[in-house]
Design an enzyme around this catalytic site. Structure first.
Site, PDB file in Angstrom:
ATOM      1  N   ASP A  38       0.855  -1.189   0.000  1.00  0.00           N
ATOM      2  CA  ASP A  38       0.000   0.000   0.000  1.00  0.00           C
ATOM      3  C   ASP A  38       0.889   1.236   0.000  1.00  0.00           C
ATOM      4  O   ASP A  38       1.996   1.203   0.540  1.00  0.00           O
ATOM      5  CB  ASP A  38      -0.898   0.003   1.248  1.00  0.00           C
ATOM      6  CG  ASP A  38      -2.177   0.801   1.051  1.00  0.00           C
ATOM      7  OD1 ASP A  38      -2.089   1.950   0.572  1.00  0.00           O
ATOM      8  OD2 ASP A  38      -3.258   0.288   1.386  1.00  0.00           O
ATOM      9  N   ASP A  63       3.353   1.133  -4.881  1.00  0.00           N
ATOM     10  CA  ASP A  63       2.504   1.844  -5.838  1.00  0.00           C
ATOM     11  C   ASP A  63       2.121   0.830  -6.910  1.00  0.00           C
ATOM     12  O   ASP A  63       2.962   0.411  -7.704  1.00  0.00           O
ATOM     13  CB  ASP A  63       3.275   3.014  -6.444  1.00  0.00           C
ATOM     14  CG  ASP A  63       2.490   3.764  -7.515  1.00  0.00           C
ATOM     15  OD1 ASP A  63       1.376   3.331  -7.871  1.00  0.00           O
ATOM     16  OD2 ASP A  63       3.014   4.775  -8.023  1.00  0.00           O
ATOM     17  N   VAL A  64       0.861   0.425  -6.936  1.00  0.00           N
ATOM     18  CA  VAL A  64       0.465  -0.647  -7.853  1.00  0.00           C
ATOM     19  C   VAL A  64       0.487  -0.224  -9.312  1.00  0.00           C
ATOM     20  O   VAL A  64       0.358  -1.067 -10.203  1.00  0.00           O
ATOM     21  CB  VAL A  64      -0.926  -1.229  -7.495  1.00  0.00           C
ATOM     22  CG1 VAL A  64      -0.905  -1.880  -6.119  1.00  0.00           C
ATOM     23  CG2 VAL A  64      -2.021  -0.171  -7.602  1.00  0.00           C
ATOM     24  N   ASN A  90      -6.504  -5.903  -4.101  1.00  0.00           N
ATOM     25  CA  ASN A  90      -7.621  -5.106  -3.602  1.00  0.00           C
ATOM     26  C   ASN A  90      -7.448  -3.604  -3.810  1.00  0.00           C
ATOM     27  O   ASN A  90      -8.432  -2.854  -3.773  1.00  0.00           O
ATOM     28  CB  ASN A  90      -7.802  -5.389  -2.100  1.00  0.00           C
ATOM     29  CG  ASN A  90      -8.779  -4.447  -1.439  1.00  0.00           C
ATOM     30  OD1 ASN A  90      -9.988  -4.527  -1.672  1.00  0.00           O
ATOM     31  ND2 ASN A  90      -8.265  -3.544  -0.608  1.00  0.00           N
ATOM     32  N   TYR A 156     -14.676   3.913 -13.221  1.00  0.00           N
ATOM     33  CA  TYR A 156     -14.723   2.872 -12.197  1.00  0.00           C
ATOM     34  C   TYR A 156     -15.438   1.633 -12.717  1.00  0.00           C
ATOM     35  O   TYR A 156     -14.955   0.508 -12.554  1.00  0.00           O
ATOM     36  CB  TYR A 156     -15.413   3.405 -10.944  1.00  0.00           C
ATOM     37  CG  TYR A 156     -15.372   2.460  -9.769  1.00  0.00           C
ATOM     38  CD1 TYR A 156     -14.249   2.397  -8.951  1.00  0.00           C
ATOM     39  CD2 TYR A 156     -16.454   1.638  -9.460  1.00  0.00           C
ATOM     40  CE1 TYR A 156     -14.207   1.534  -7.864  1.00  0.00           C
ATOM     41  CE2 TYR A 156     -16.424   0.778  -8.380  1.00  0.00           C
ATOM     42  CZ  TYR A 156     -15.297   0.729  -7.582  1.00  0.00           C
ATOM     43  OH  TYR A 156     -15.260  -0.128  -6.510  1.00  0.00           O
ATOM     44  N   LYS A 160     -13.663  -2.013 -13.188  1.00  0.00           N
ATOM     45  CA  LYS A 160     -14.098  -3.191 -12.442  1.00  0.00           C
ATOM     46  C   LYS A 160     -14.642  -4.283 -13.362  1.00  0.00           C
ATOM     47  O   LYS A 160     -14.499  -5.475 -13.074  1.00  0.00           O
ATOM     48  CB  LYS A 160     -15.137  -2.783 -11.393  1.00  0.00           C
ATOM     49  CG  LYS A 160     -14.556  -1.937 -10.272  1.00  0.00           C
ATOM     50  CD  LYS A 160     -13.401  -2.635  -9.559  1.00  0.00           C
ATOM     51  CE  LYS A 160     -12.910  -1.859  -8.352  1.00  0.00           C
ATOM     52  NZ  LYS A 160     -11.835  -2.550  -7.614  1.00  0.00           N
ATOM     53  N   ALA A 189     -20.283  -1.190   0.802  1.00  0.00           N
ATOM     54  CA  ALA A 189     -19.759  -1.652   2.086  1.00  0.00           C
ATOM     55  C   ALA A 189     -19.460  -0.472   2.998  1.00  0.00           C
ATOM     56  O   ALA A 189     -19.205   0.651   2.544  1.00  0.00           O
ATOM     57  CB  ALA A 189     -18.498  -2.482   1.873  1.00  0.00           C
ATOM     58  N   THR A 191     -17.117   1.100   4.500  1.00  0.00           N
ATOM     59  CA  THR A 191     -15.690   1.395   4.523  1.00  0.00           C
ATOM     60  C   THR A 191     -15.468   2.857   4.920  1.00  0.00           C
ATOM     61  O   THR A 191     -16.420   3.652   4.928  1.00  0.00           O
ATOM     62  CB  THR A 191     -15.078   1.151   3.140  1.00  0.00           C
ATOM     63  OG1 THR A 191     -15.682   2.060   2.202  1.00  0.00           O
ATOM     64  CG2 THR A 191     -15.318  -0.283   2.678  1.00  0.00           C
TER      65      THR A 191
END
Length: 249
Positions: A38, A63-64, A90, A156, A160, A189, A191
């Site tokens: 992360d 950093d993905v 995730n 988004y 996804k 969710a 979050t």
């Protein structure tokens, strides 16, 4: 499920909070050594809390969207704990809502880079280790918006949906090699991101789900853990809806 992940090493990205943090905790409680990837320093707090509870855990700043950073994460996990058995991809961000004719291209690219390309890069470099071992489980995090449309959600939803079909493609590619690839598609969710929204918006989100409430991150984590475990040994290429009935309507 006791020590379902004993002697296994799991990489969880985007685990500073929310679903990722809940998943990291659950896998650690079930015996896994957990490596959190992360950019947020809050991930170090999650890893430290796990160590304080007697679990094996560490944070690697990642950093993905940076392939070298992702490769280093996977290599560090394998070097530190001896293998790389589970990947939970995730990490993701939300989008600025707008109709397509008002698309902010820079924002589009940012969401696609993190939410889709980031998942692909994590899979690519986890698979280097899993392919060498001849086993492994990957669980990608998609969304209900990868399956159904929502107004003013372009980047988004596209990302996804891409995660869902990337999952299916990788699943059929690697199944015969002993590596299972699946995904979860969470609904709304509870979050930190959602917690910051106005109460009426949160209420609308909950009402859209037939179960009548938001998901708890721990409930999504349970689904992820199932797909990553031997209990799902014949589950390949599934996109498991964890949405309180949202996509059943």
């Amino acid at each position: 499920m006791g020590e379902a992940f004993a002697e296994r090493v799991a990489v969880v990205t985007g685990a500073a909070s929310g679903i990722g943090a809940a998943t990291a905790r659950l896998l650690a409680e079930r015996g896994a050594a957990v490596v959190i990837g992360d950019v947020a320093e809050g991930a170090d707090d999650v890893a430290r809390a796990l160590r304080d509870a007697g679990h094996r855990a560490l944070w690697v700043r990642t950093d993905v969207t940076d392939e070298d950073s992702v490769a280093a994460l996977m290599d560090r996990a394998a070097a530190e704990f001896g293998s790389l058995d589970v990947l939970v991809a995730n990490a993701g961000i939300a989008e600025p809502k707008a109709p397509l004719h008002e698309l902010d291209v820079a924002a589009w690219r940012r969401v696609i880079e993190i939410d889709l390309t980031g998942v692909a890069l994590c899979g690519k470099h986890a698979l280097r280790h899993m392919s060498a071992a001849g086993s492994g489980a990957i669980v990608n995090v998609s969304s209900i918006l990868g399956a159904v449309g929502q107004a003013n959600s372009s980047s988004y939803s596209a990302a996804k949906a891409g995660v869902a079909n990337l999952t299916r493609s990788a699943a059929v590619t690697y199944a015969a090699s002993g590596i299972r690839v699946n995904a979860v598609a969470p609904g709304y969710a509870d979050t930190p991101l959602v917690a910051g929204l106005p109460a009426d918006v949160r209420a609308t989100m909950a009402a859209r789900q037939p179960i009548g409430r938001l998901a708890r991150p721990e409930e999504v984590a349970e689904a992820i853990a199932f797909l990553a475990s031997d209990a799902a040994s014949f589950v390949v290429g599934a996109i498991l809806a964890v949405d309180g009935g949202y996509t059943a309507v």
